[in-house]
Design a protein around this motif. Structure first.
Motif, mmCIF file in Angstrom:
data_model
loop_
_atom_site.group_PDB
_atom_site.id
_atom_site.type_symbol
_atom_site.label_atom_id
_atom_site.label_comp_id
_atom_site.label_asym_id
_atom_site.label_seq_id
_atom_site.Cartn_x
_atom_site.Cartn_y
_atom_site.Cartn_z
ATOM 1 N N ARG A 280 0.814 -1.216 0.000
ATOM 2 C CA ARG A 280 0.000 0.000 0.000
ATOM 3 C C ARG A 280 0.845 1.262 0.000
ATOM 4 N N LYS A 281 1.940 1.233 0.794
ATOM 5 C CA LYS A 281 2.750 2.440 0.942
ATOM 6 C C LYS A 281 3.438 2.775 -0.380
ATOM 7 N N ALA A 282 4.046 1.736 -0.981
ATOM 8 C CA ALA A 282 4.778 1.952 -2.240
ATOM 9 C C ALA A 282 3.834 1.928 -3.449
ATOM 10 N N LYS A 283 2.563 1.574 -3.225
ATOM 11 C CA LYS A 283 1.567 1.430 -4.298
ATOM 12 C C LYS A 283 2.050 0.438 -5.365
ATOM 13 N N ALA A 284 2.838 -0.540 -4.898
ATOM 14 C CA ALA A 284 3.398 -1.522 -5.850
ATOM 15 C C ALA A 284 2.324 -2.527 -6.226
ATOM 16 N N PRO A 285 2.179 -2.808 -7.531
ATOM 17 C CA PRO A 285 1.154 -3.770 -7.947
ATOM 18 C C PRO A 285 1.593 -5.208 -7.654
ATOM 19 N N PHE A 286 0.638 -6.118 -7.655
ATOM 20 C CA PHE A 286 0.991 -7.540 -7.634
ATOM 21 C C PHE A 286 1.571 -7.894 -9.001
ATOM 22 N N PRO A 287 2.572 -8.774 -9.047
ATOM 23 C CA PRO A 287 3.099 -9.179 -10.356
ATOM 24 C C PRO A 287 1.998 -9.819 -11.214
ATOM 25 N N ALA A 288 2.051 -9.549 -12.505
ATOM 26 C CA ALA A 288 0.995 -10.038 -13.416
ATOM 27 C C ALA A 288 0.860 -11.554 -13.379
ATOM 28 N N LYS A 289 1.950 -12.245 -12.998
ATOM 29 C CA LYS A 289 1.903 -13.725 -13.021
ATOM 30 C C LYS A 289 0.815 -14.281 -12.091
ATOM 31 N N HIS A 290 0.384 -13.511 -11.098
ATOM 32 C CA HIS A 290 -0.675 -14.016 -10.211
ATOM 33 C C HIS A 290 -2.042 -14.020 -10.884
ATOM 34 N N LYS A 291 -2.160 -13.328 -12.015
ATOM 35 C CA LYS A 291 -3.436 -13.285 -12.763
ATOM 36 C C LYS A 291 -4.598 -12.911 -11.847
ATOM 37 N N LEU A 292 -4.343 -12.006 -10.914
ATOM 38 C CA LEU A 292 -5.361 -11.720 -9.901
ATOM 39 C C LEU A 292 -6.687 -11.282 -10.498
ATOM 40 N N PHE A 293 -6.619 -10.320 -11.431
ATOM 41 C CA PHE A 293 -7.884 -9.768 -11.932
ATOM 42 C C PHE A 293 -8.691 -10.826 -12.659
ATOM 43 N N MET A 294 -7.977 -11.741 -13.358
ATOM 44 C CA MET A 294 -8.704 -12.801 -14.062
ATOM 45 C C MET A 294 -9.310 -13.797 -13.085
ATOM 46 N N ARG A 295 -8.543 -14.067 -12.012
ATOM 47 C CA ARG A 295 -9.056 -15.022 -11.026
ATOM 48 C C ARG A 295 -10.253 -14.437 -10.276
ATOM 49 N N ILE A 296 -10.219 -13.123 -10.074
ATOM 50 C CA ILE A 296 -11.373 -12.488 -9.406
ATOM 51 C C ILE A 296 -12.609 -12.579 -10.309
ATOM 52 N N ARG A 297 -12.398 -12.400 -11.613
ATOM 53 C CA ARG A 297 -13.536 -12.523 -12.537
ATOM 54 C C ARG A 297 -14.152 -13.925 -12.430
ATOM 55 N N GLN A 298 -13.267 -14.944 -12.417
ATOM 56 C CA GLN A 298 -13.737 -16.330 -12.337
ATOM 57 C C GLN A 298 -14.450 -16.603 -11.019
ATOM 58 N N GLN A 299 -13.823 -16.132 -9.925
ATOM 59 C CA GLN A 299 -14.396 -16.386 -8.599
ATOM 60 C C GLN A 299 -15.745 -15.683 -8.454
ATOM 61 N N ALA A 300 -15.826 -14.466 -9.012
ATOM 62 C CA ALA A 300 -17.087 -13.727 -8.952
ATOM 63 C C ALA A 300 -18.173 -14.502 -9.712
ATOM 64 N N LEU A 301 -17.828 -15.004 -10.893
ATOM 65 C CA LEU A 301 -18.812 -15.790 -11.655
ATOM 66 C C LEU A 301 -19.268 -16.986 -10.829
ATOM 67 N N ALA A 302 -18.297 -17.657 -10.185
ATOM 68 C CA ALA A 302 -18.648 -18.815 -9.342
ATOM 69 C C ALA A 302 -19.583 -18.378 -8.216
ATOM 70 N N ASN A 303 -19.380 -17.159 -7.708
ATOM 71 C CA ASN A 303 -20.224 -16.642 -6.618
ATOM 72 C C ASN A 303 -21.508 -15.991 -7.124
ATOM 73 N N GLY A 304 -21.742 -16.076 -8.438
ATOM 74 C CA GLY A 304 -22.990 -15.526 -8.989
ATOM 75 C C GLY A 304 -22.963 -14.019 -9.158
ATOM 76 N N LEU A 305 -21.783 -13.473 -9.467
ATOM 77 C CA LEU A 305 -21.652 -12.024 -9.675
ATOM 78 C C LEU A 305 -20.929 -11.746 -10.990
ATOM 79 N N ILE A 306 -21.460 -10.803 -11.757
ATOM 80 C CA ILE A 306 -20.712 -10.287 -12.903
ATOM 81 C C ILE A 306 -20.127 -8.949 -12.489
#
Ligand SMILES: Cc1ncc(COP(=O)(O)O)c(C=O)c1O
Length: 448
Positions: free
Chosen positions: A372-398
Motif C-alpha cells: 500500500r505504501k509503495a503502491k506496488a502492484p501484484f506481479p501479473a503472473k498471479h493473474k489476480l484480476f482474471m481469477r477475481i472474474r472467475q471467482q465472482a462468476l462462481a459466486n454468482g456475480l458479474i
C-alpha cells in the motif's frame, strides 16, 4: 520480450464460459439455471437492466413498421426523436451527430470529423492526434492507434497511426514530478509542451477519457484538468475530443461525463449506455463550431456507414433514454455515488491489498496493490484480476476486473458499474459478492 509473452496465458480466453439463457432486471441466468447478479452492467452497458418490456415493445413496434430507413433515402421519427433527446441532454452547442453502431465507430468518427474540420478550414497540415497512455478508445485501426493499451495493440504495430502520447493523469499515481494535487496541472502542461514541440499547426485533436475505464479502472480527471485542457486546445487551435463511450450517458452521475468538470468538448463519443445493450448504437456528437465549418465547406460530414441512424437502434435509444429521464436515473446515480463508494470501502475494510477506491457515479473501482505504501502492484503472473472474474462468476456475480493499469502489464482493478435502477438490496448483494470474491482470491493466492 513481447508484451504478450510477459502477460499471463489465456488473458482473453473465452473457453469454458457459462451459456446465458435469459435475464430480467439486474439478474442473468445460464442454461443450468445458475443466477448471476450484474454488478457491472456487463461492460458498463446495461444501464437499465435486462429484458425491459417497454424497450422491447418499442423495438418490436419499430420493426413492425420498418427496421431500417437508409440514411440517404429517409429520416425517421425514431432518429429525429433521439436527436432531440441527445441535444437536450448535452445542452450547449453539442447539437450535431453521426450515429454509428458502437464505441469504436463513434471514436473513429470523432477522429475523422476533426480531420475534416481542419481540411474544411484549409489547414491540411493538422493531421496528428495526441492521446494519453493507459487509455482505451476502441478496436478499429484509428481508435486503436490513439489507445494506450499495450496488450491490445502489439500485434498491429507498424500499421497504426503515429500518435503523440502523454502520461496518464491519475491522482493515485501522479506524474513523477507532481503530487496528487498538482498532477492535473502537470498533465495539462505536458499537453501544451507536446503541442509546442510538434508545432501547433500539425495537430488536429487531443482525445481523452474524462474517467478512464478499461485501461485504468475508473480514473477521473483531477479537478481543473479538463478546464486547463480546454484553454490549451483553444489557444493552439487543437480540437478537444471527450471519449465518453464508457463514462457517458449518465454512468458518472451527469449525462455527459465532462459536465461535472464544467467543460464542453468540441467532439464527444457515446455508445454503451445510449441504447443500454438492447441494440447496437453509438454516436459521434459535435459542436456548432465544428458543424458550421464542415457545413460551409463540404455540406455534410464525410463519415458514416450503412447502418448509420439505423431506425430500430434509434428506437431502442429513444425508449432507453425516456426511461432514464422519467425515472430520474441519472439523478439517482449522482445521489448514490458517495453511498456506493462507502459501501465498497466498508465491505473491503481490513483487506490490506486495497490501495485505492475511486470513480464517479455508478462507475467505481477498487485497485489492489501488493504494498500500500509503495503502491506496488501484484506481479501479473498471479493473474489476480482474471481469477477475481472467475471467482465472482462462481459466486454468482458479474463484475469487470481489469489488469495492466499500472504499466501496461501489472496492476489489478475491480470495476463495479451497476445498472442505474438497481435497488438498494441489489447494490448490497453486488458489493458483498464483490468483496467476498476479492477476499477469497487473495486468501487462496496467499496474498492477504
Ligand atoms: C472509452 C471507450 N472508448 C471506446 C470503446 C470501444 O467501444 P466498442 O467496444 O463498443 O467498439 C470502449 C470500449 O470499451 C471504451 O471503453
Amino acid at each position: 520480450m513481447s508484451v504478450a509473452a510477459k502477460l499471463p496465458a489465456n488473458i482473453g480466453s473465452t473457453d469454458n464460459l457459462p451459456k446465458v439463457a435469459w435475464a430480467k432486471g439486474c439478474y442473468l441466468y445460464d442454461v443450468d439455471g445458475k443466477q448471476y447478479i450484474d454488478g457491472s452492467s456487463g461492460p458498463a452497458v446495461y444501464s437499465i437492466g435486462h429484458a425491459n418490456a417497454e424497450v422491447n415493445d418499442a423495438i418490436k413496434a419499430q420493426l413492425d413498421r420498418v427496421a431500417h430507413g437508409y440514411r440517404y433515402n429517409f429520416t425517421s421519427d425514431a432518429l429525429e426523436e433521439l436527436t432531440d433527446i441527445i441535444r437536450a441532454r448535452c445542452g450547449g452547442t453539442l447539437r450535431h451527430m453521426v450515429y454509428v453502431t458502437g464505441g469504436s465507430e463513434a471514436v473513429e468518427s470523432c477522429l475523422k470529423l476533426a480531420l475534416q474540420y481542419h481540411a474544411a478550414r484549409g489547414e491540411m497540415s493538422r493531421r496528428r492526434f495526441i492521446a494519453r497512455e493507459r487509455s482505451w478508445h476502441g478496436n478499429t485501426l484509428g481508435a486503436l492507434s490513439v489507445s494506450g493499451f499495450l496488450e491490445r495493440k502489439e500485434a498491429f504495430e507498424g500499421s497504426l497511426l503515429d500518435v503523440s502520447r502523454l502520461s496518464p493523469v491519475n491522482a493515485y499515481r501522479p506524474i513523477a514530478s507532481a503530487t496528487a494535487d498538482t498532477t492535473g496541472e502537470a498533465g495539462a502542461r505536458e499537453l501544451e509542451e507536446e503541442i509546442l514541440r510538434g508545432g501547433p499547426e500539425t495537430f488536429a485533436a487531443f482525445i481523452f477519457e474524462p474517467v478512464v475505464g478499461a485501461a485504468g479502472g475508473c480514473v477521473p480527471a483531477p479537478p481543473g484538468y479538463a478546464k486547463r485542457v480546454r484553454e490549451i486546445c483553444d489557444r493552439y487551435g487543437v480540437l478537444m475530443i471527450s471519449d465518453e463511450v464508457m463514462s457517458g450517458a449518465g454512468r458518472c452521475g451527469t449525462w455527459r461525463a465532462l459536465e461535472a468538470d464544467g467543460v464542453e468538448p468540441d467532439l464527444m463519443s457515446v455508445a454503451k449506455g445510449l441504447a443500454a445493450g438492447y441494440l447496437p448504437l453509438g454516436a459521434a456528437i459535435y459542436s456548432s463550431k465544428v458543424a458550421d465549418v464542415i457545413q460551409r465547406a463540404h455540406g455534410a460530414p464525410m463519415t458514416g456507414h450503412t447502418f448509420t441512424g439505423h431506425t430500430a437502434c434509434c428506437a431502442a435509444g429513444v425508449a432507453v433514454q425516456k426511461i432514464v429521464q422519467r425515472e430520474k436515473l441519472v439523478e439517482r446515480v449522482h445521489a448514490n455515488e458517495a453511498k456506493l463508494k462507502s459501501m465498497i470501502a466498508d465491505a473491503l475494510r481490513g483487506v490490506e491489498a486495497v490501495g485505492d477506491i475511486r470513480g464517479r457515479g455508478y462507475f467505481i473501482a477498487a485497485e489492489l496493490v501488493a504494498d500500500r505504501k509503495a503502491k506496488a502492484p501484484f506481479p501479473a503472473k498471479h493473474k489476480l484480476f482474471m481469477r477475481i472474474r472467475q471467482q465472482a462468476l462462481a459466486n454468482g456475480l458479474i463484475c469487470y476486473p481489469v489488469g495492466g493499469n499500472v504499466d501496461g502489464i501489472n496492476g489489478d482493478v475491480v470495476i463495479l458499474a451497476p445498472p442505474y435502477n438497481a435497488t438498494d438490496a441489489e447494490l448490497d448483494e453486488i458489493v458483498s459478492k464483490m468483496a467476498k470474491s476479492v477476499k477469497e482470491v487473495l486468501t487462496a493466492s496467499g496474498l492477504n
